[in-house]
Motif scaffolding. Structure first.
Motif, PDB file in Angstrom:
ATOM      1  N   VAL A 140      25.311 105.122  39.312  1.00 32.86           N
ATOM      2  CA  VAL A 140      27.021 104.776  39.141  1.00 32.86           C
ATOM      3  C   VAL A 140      27.321 104.291  40.825  1.00 32.86           C
ATOM      4  CG1 VAL A 140      29.348 103.378  39.280  1.00 32.86           C
ATOM      5  CG2 VAL A 140      28.156 103.702  37.020  1.00 32.86           C
ATOM      6  N   VAL A 162      24.759 100.229  38.520  1.00 35.09           N
ATOM      7  CA  VAL A 162      25.871  99.892  39.059  1.00 35.09           C
ATOM      8  C   VAL A 162      26.306 100.254  40.254  1.00 35.09           C
ATOM      9  CG1 VAL A 162      28.267  99.283  39.081  1.00 35.09           C
ATOM     10  CG2 VAL A 162      27.208  99.124  36.936  1.00 35.09           C
ATOM     11  N   ALA A 215      28.684  95.287  42.298  1.00 38.77           N
ATOM     12  CA  ALA A 215      29.857  95.417  42.065  1.00 38.77           C
ATOM     13  C   ALA A 215      30.858  96.081  42.742  1.00 38.77           C
ATOM     14  CB  ALA A 215      30.026  96.704  41.048  1.00 38.77           C
TER      15      ALA A 215
END
Ligand SMILES: [Zn+2]
Ligand SMILES: [Zn+2]
Length: 256
Positions: A140, A162, A215
């Motif tokens: 992430v 992400v 994101a």
């Protein structure tokens, strides 16, 4: 292992990473009430949460973390700098179990291995994470002004990514933000634009990649279509294969 998002963007961020009965919240930028309502969409209650990781002190990541932690006695993991900067969020008379982590040292929370790494962003000691169950890896990355060789190394060979796609450079330049805010967002300690995110993605070892989600999209300086296009071109895949974490609904469970 599976993961989901309760919402992503400058109005609040929170992800859930689950392995067996271990469930971690990655950031909690929503109020306690809002977080509980959003957890319910994933059929979770706050009692199901094992721990909360806070990447940095900005409100869209830390706002609800300490209130939720103190209310339900959930331990929190964060860097020293983030701890110093979030003391104001601690409810008075409340005790929260804090684990201060070294930004280069992996650790385990029950069934999940957590690997922190430092990132350039305008916070005191911001970190981002990759997660593993020993077999699969989720990386992430949000709230990062520019990529580094270390970030690239930490995210390479992931099964799921992400990645921040905060803005389109042209939309930011021509958009409604003040000159100062444009400089901040687009600067080296700001947020990652679509093209920079795509450039990072193209440099990673993606042989195991099964999920890619864009994101922390800006509501004013980006579109879902532009973010998807940038990441799909980096992978040479269909636009529809790229997911988007939205502010209102995040994204539903994805399994590894
Ligand atoms: Zn943020
Ligand atoms: Zn931030």
């Amino acid at each position: 292992m599976r993961f989901a998002s309760l919402g992503s963007g400058s109005a609040g961020n929170c992800m859930v990473i689950e392995q067996a009965s271990t469930r971690l919240l990655l950031d909690c930028g929503f109020s306690v009430k809002e977080t509980i309502a959003r957890l319910a969409r994933l059929a979770l209650s706050p009692e199901d949460v094992t721990g909360i990781l806070v990447t940095h002190e900005h409100d869209d990541h830390a706002k609800g973390a300490f209130k939720l932690a103190s209310k339900l006695n959930i331990p929190v993991w964060l860097s020293h700098g983030t701890r110093v900067m979030t003391e104001r969020h601690l409810p008075s008379n409340a005790s929260v179990q804090m684990h201060v982590v070294d930004s280069h040292t992996p650790f385990a929370i029950d069934d999940i291995q957590v690997s922190p790494f430092p990132v350039p962003h305008d916070a005191r000691e911001p970190i981002q994470f990759s997660f593993s169950n020993g077999e699969h890896k989720l990386g992430v990355l949000t709230d990062v002004g520019q990529t580094t060789p270390h970030i690239q190394q930490m995210l390479s060979a992931s099964d799921a990514l992400v990645l921040e796609c905060n803005h389109d450079v042209t939309m930011l330049a021509q958009g409604p933000y003040s000159y100062a805010l444009k400089k901040r967002v687009g600067g080296h300690l700001g947020h990652l634009d679509n093209a920079s995110s795509a450039h990072l993605l193209a440099q990673l070892d993606n042989r195991k990649l099964k999920h890619i989600v864009a994101a922390h999209l800006s509501a004013k300086n980006n579109t879902q279509a532009l973010a998807k296009k940038a990441l799909s071109q980096a992978l040479n895949c269909d636009d529809d294969w790229v997911g988007v974490a939205t502010q209102d609904t995040g994204f539903d469970w994805r399994a590894l």
